[in-house]
Design a protein around this motif. Structure first.
Motif, short mmCIF file in Angstrom:
data_model
loop_
_atom_site.label_atom_id
_atom_site.label_comp_id
_atom_site.label_asym_id
_atom_site.label_seq_id
_atom_site.Cartn_x
_atom_site.Cartn_y
_atom_site.Cartn_z
N ILE A 154 0.86 -1.19 0.00
CA ILE A 154 0.00 0.00 0.00
C ILE A 154 0.89 1.23 0.00
O ILE A 154 1.93 1.24 0.67
CB ILE A 154 -0.92 0.01 1.23
CG1 ILE A 154 -1.93 -1.15 1.15
CG2 ILE A 154 -1.67 1.33 1.37
CD1 ILE A 154 -2.79 -1.31 2.39
N LEU A 155 0.51 2.24 -0.76
CA LEU A 155 1.19 3.53 -0.72
C LEU A 155 0.24 4.54 -0.09
O LEU A 155 -0.97 4.51 -0.36
CB LEU A 155 1.59 4.01 -2.11
CG LEU A 155 2.73 3.26 -2.81
CD1 LEU A 155 2.22 2.01 -3.51
CD2 LEU A 155 3.45 4.16 -3.80
N ALA A 156 0.80 5.43 0.74
CA ALA A 156 -0.05 6.43 1.39
C ALA A 156 0.69 7.75 1.45
O ALA A 156 1.89 7.79 1.72
CB ALA A 156 -0.42 5.97 2.81
N GLY A 157 -0.04 8.83 1.21
CA GLY A 157 0.58 10.14 1.32
C GLY A 157 0.00 11.11 0.33
O GLY A 157 -1.16 10.99 -0.10
N SER A 158 0.85 12.06 -0.09
CA SER A 158 0.38 13.14 -0.94
C SER A 158 1.55 13.67 -1.75
O SER A 158 2.68 13.70 -1.27
CB SER A 158 -0.21 14.26 -0.06
OG SER A 158 -0.70 15.31 -0.84
N GLY A 159 1.27 14.05 -2.98
CA GLY A 159 2.31 14.70 -3.78
C GLY A 159 2.63 13.96 -5.06
O GLY A 159 2.30 12.78 -5.22
N PRO A 160 3.30 14.65 -6.00
CA PRO A 160 3.61 14.05 -7.30
C PRO A 160 4.49 12.81 -7.20
O PRO A 160 4.33 11.86 -7.98
CB PRO A 160 4.34 15.18 -8.04
CG PRO A 160 3.93 16.44 -7.35
CD PRO A 160 3.69 16.07 -5.93
N LEU A 161 5.45 12.81 -6.25
CA LEU A 161 6.35 11.67 -6.17
C LEU A 161 5.61 10.39 -5.79
O LEU A 161 5.99 9.29 -6.20
CB LEU A 161 7.46 11.95 -5.14
CG LEU A 161 8.59 10.92 -5.08
CD1 LEU A 161 9.30 10.80 -6.41
CD2 LEU A 161 9.60 11.30 -3.99
N LEU A 162 4.55 10.51 -5.02
CA LEU A 162 3.74 9.34 -4.66
C LEU A 162 3.20 8.67 -5.92
O LEU A 162 3.25 7.44 -6.05
CB LEU A 162 2.59 9.77 -3.75
CG LEU A 162 1.68 8.66 -3.23
CD1 LEU A 162 2.36 7.93 -2.07
CD2 LEU A 162 0.35 9.24 -2.76
N LEU A 163 2.69 9.49 -6.84
CA LEU A 163 2.14 8.95 -8.08
C LEU A 163 3.23 8.37 -8.97
O LEU A 163 3.06 7.32 -9.59
CB LEU A 163 1.37 10.05 -8.84
CG LEU A 163 0.26 10.74 -8.06
CD1 LEU A 163 -0.37 11.84 -8.91
CD2 LEU A 163 -0.80 9.74 -7.62
N LEU A 164 4.40 9.07 -9.02
CA LEU A 164 5.49 8.60 -9.87
C LEU A 164 5.99 7.23 -9.40
O LEU A 164 6.19 6.32 -10.22
CB LEU A 164 6.64 9.62 -9.85
CG LEU A 164 7.91 9.19 -10.57
CD1 LEU A 164 7.65 8.97 -12.06
CD2 LEU A 164 9.03 10.22 -10.37
N ILE A 165 6.18 7.08 -8.11
CA ILE A 165 6.72 5.81 -7.61
C ILE A 165 5.69 4.69 -7.78
O ILE A 165 6.06 3.55 -8.10
CB ILE A 165 7.15 5.97 -6.15
CG1 ILE A 165 8.34 6.94 -6.08
CG2 ILE A 165 7.52 4.64 -5.52
CD1 ILE A 165 8.80 7.28 -4.70
#
Length: 462
Positions: A154-165
Motif C-alpha cells: 500500500i502507498l499512502a501520502g500526498s504529492g507528485p512523487l507518490l504517483l510517480l513511484i
C-alpha cells in the motif's frame, strides 16, 4: 591538496552539483566535487551511470535525463571525489572531509552546497514498524538494485512523487493493493488561486495528469480524502494492517509493506551548522537558507543551489547550479558581468518556469495537520524514543525551543542528529506555545555532521 589551491568546492553530485561542476570546470575554475555516494546523480538520478532495471520504461525518460549531466562531468578536468563525506564546515569555508578511511581539510575560494532535499519525516501511529518505509527508500532500491517491496503493498501520502513511484513500481510488475491519498479536500480550493502560475508549466501539469491516467488504466485503486492513517502490527511484530478513515467510514487493509510520502524538504544540516540565515517557507512548511538570485547565502562566498535552497525539482536544480557557477566565475574575475548575464539567460528562464508551478503544488500537497502535528502517543524522535506528547508537555512547562528540549528529553541527539525529527519538533513546540515557527527556530547543528571514526578525527589535527 593544500589550502587555497581550489577555486571552488561543491558538496553534492545531484543535478545542481553536477551542472555547477561542469559549468565551472568548463570555465577553467579549479573545481572539486565531493559526494558521499559511489556515483553521481544524487537522489533523483541515483545510479544513473549504472541503473539496475534493464527496461528503461520502468523509471521513465525523465530519470535518464540525468545521463547527460553525468556525462558532462567526464569531459572536464574536474576533481570528482565519490565516497567522500563532509563532516565539518568553518566560517572561512574550510571543509573537513572523510574518504577512504582518512580525514582531510581543504579551503576553497568559494563553496557551493548542493546537498538537495530529503523526504519529509511523516510521524504517525505505527510509522516505526518493520514494513513501513518511505517512497524514496523504495525508489532507491529500485534504481540501484532492481529490488521491489514485498506485497501486499500500500502507498499512502500526498504529492507528485507518490504517483510517480506508484507508476514505476507498477511498470516493474509490482501489484499495488491501494494508493491512500491523504491530500485534504480543502487544499484543492486553496491551490486554485495559484493555478495561473502553474499554467506557465503545462508540460509538468501534463505529466501529473498522465501518471493519474496510467494508474487508472492499470486498475490500481486510489482512495482519496484519507485521514487518521495507522500502521498496525501483525502477530510477528511487523506491519500487518493499515487502518484509515475516508470521510465517516473507517477501513482496514492487510499489507506487509506500507510506503509513505509527504513531499520533500531542503537538507539544511550543513547550512545550519554555519548559522546561515534561514527563512521559514510557509507554503512548503520547512526552512530554507536565505540566498540571493545567484544562490549566495548570508555568508559571502558560500552558495547554496538546488533543492537545498528551496524545493523546485530536478530541472530547476540543474539551472540553479549553473547560475551559481556563473556568478562564482564572475566573482573570481574569470568572466565579466556581461558574459555572466549572457550565459545565464537560458538557465534563468528554466528556473523561473519551474518555480512558477511551485505555489500551486505546495498549496495542493501541503501535508495534512495530523502529519505536521502528530497525536501525543506518536513517536517523533525515533532515535531517542521521544513522543509528541512529551514535547508538548515540555513546551507547556516553559521550554522555549528545540535546543532547550534536547537537554530535557534528548530529542535530536541520536544517530540521525535531528534529520528525522527536527521539523516536527519545531512545529509541535511552536503550535503548543502559539508562536510562529520562525520564533521557535531549529536545532543548533554541530560537527561532526556525519559519523566519523576516531582515527579520522585524529588525522584532521595534522
Amino acid at each position: 591538496m593544500s589550502a587555497h589551491d581550489v577555486d571552488l568546492a561543491i558538496i553534492g553530485a545531484g543535478p545542481a552539483g553536477m551542472a555547477a561542476a561542469a559549468t565551472a570546470a568548463q570555465l577553467g575554475l579549479k573545481t572539486v566535487l565531493l559526494d558521499e555516494q559511489k556515483g553521481p546523480g544524487g537522489q533523483i538520478y541515483r545510479s544513473i551511470t549504472q541503473p539496475a532495471p534493464a527496461d528503461e520504461n520502468i523509471l521513465g525518460k525523465d530519470y535518464y535525463h540525468g545521463r547527460s549531466l553525468a556525462l558532462a562531468l567526464k569531459n572536464t578536468s574536474l576533481d570528482y571525489r565519490p565516497g567522500t563525506s563532509v563532516w565539518a564546515l568553518d566560517q572561512d569555508l574550510t571543509l573537513s572531509l572523510s574518504g577512504n578511511g582518512q580525514s582531510q581539510r581543504i579551503r576553497p575560494r568559494r563553496l557551493l552546497i548542493a546537498t538537495g532535499a530529503q523526504e519529509r519525516p511523516v510521524p504517525f501511529p505505527g510509522w516505526t514498524l518493520p514494513g513501513v518505509m518511505t517512497c524514496g527508500a523504495a525508489q532507491i532500491l529500485l534504481k540501484s538494485s532492481a529490488l521491489v517491496p514485498t506485497q501486499p503493498l500500500i502507498l499512502a501520502g500526498s504529492g507528485p512523487l507518490l504517483l510517480l513511484i506508484a507508476a514505476q513500481l507498477h511498470r516493474a510488475g509490482v501489484a499495488i493493493e491501494a494508493i491512500l491519498d491523504t491530500t485534504p479536500p480543502r487544499h484543492y480550493l486553496a491551490a486554485l488561486k495559484y493555478l495561473p502560475g502553474a499554467l506557465r508549466n503545462l508540460p509538468l501539469l501534463a505529466k501529473g495528469a498522465g501518471l493519474l491516467a496510467e494508474l487508472r488504466r492499470a486498475g490500481i485503486r486510489r482512495i482519496t480524502g484519507v485521514s487518521e492513517l495507522r500502521a498496525l502490527a501483525g502477530p510477528d511484530g511487523t506491519l500487518g494492517q493499515v487502518r484509515f478513515r475516508q470521510g465517516k467510514k473507517a477501513q482496514t487493509l492487510s499489507a506487509t509493506t506500507l510506503l509513505v510520502h509527504q513531499g520533500v524538504v531542503p537538507n539544511v544540516q550543513l547550512s545550519r551548522s554555519l548559522n546561515l540565515s534561514h527563512d521559514w517557507d510557509q507554503l512548503q512548511q520547512c526552512w530554507r537558507p536565505h540566498t540571493d538570485s545567484w544562490g549566495e547565502s548570508s555568508l559571502p562566498g558560500l552558495f547554496v543551489a538546488g533543492d537545498g535552497a528551496g524545493i523546485a525539482g530536478a530541472l530547476a536544480a540543474e539551472a540553479f547550479g549553473k547560475l551559481a557557477a556563473l556568478q562564482i566565475a564572475r566573482q573570481l574575475n574569470v568572466i565579466s558581468a556581461q558574459q555572466r548575464d549572457q550565459q545565464s539567460q537560458r538557465a534563468r528562464r528554466t528556473l523561473n518556469q519551474q518555480r512558477a508551478i511551485r505555489p500551486f503544488l505546495d498549496a495542493l500537497y501541503s501535508p495534512a495537520r495530523e502529519f505536521l502535528l502528530p497525536a501525543d502517543e506518536t513517536l517523533v524522535c525515533r532515535c531517542e524514543e521521544v513522543t509528541a506528547g512529551e514535547l508538548r508537555r515540555l513546551a507547556r512547562d516553559g521550554c522555549p525551543g528545540p535546543n532547550q528540549a534536547k537537554a530535557f528529553c534528548r530529542a535530536g541527539m541520536g544517530p540521525c542528529q535531528g534529520r528525522m525529527c527536527g521539523l516536527t519538533v519545531s512545529q509541535l513546540m511552536a503550535d503548543e506555545r502559539q508562536v510562529p515557527n520562525s520564533e521557535i527556530g531549529y536545532y543548533q547543528i554541530r560537527s561532526p555532521i556525519k559519523p566519523l571514526r576516531l582515527g579520522e578525527l585524529a588525522d584532521s589535527a595534522h
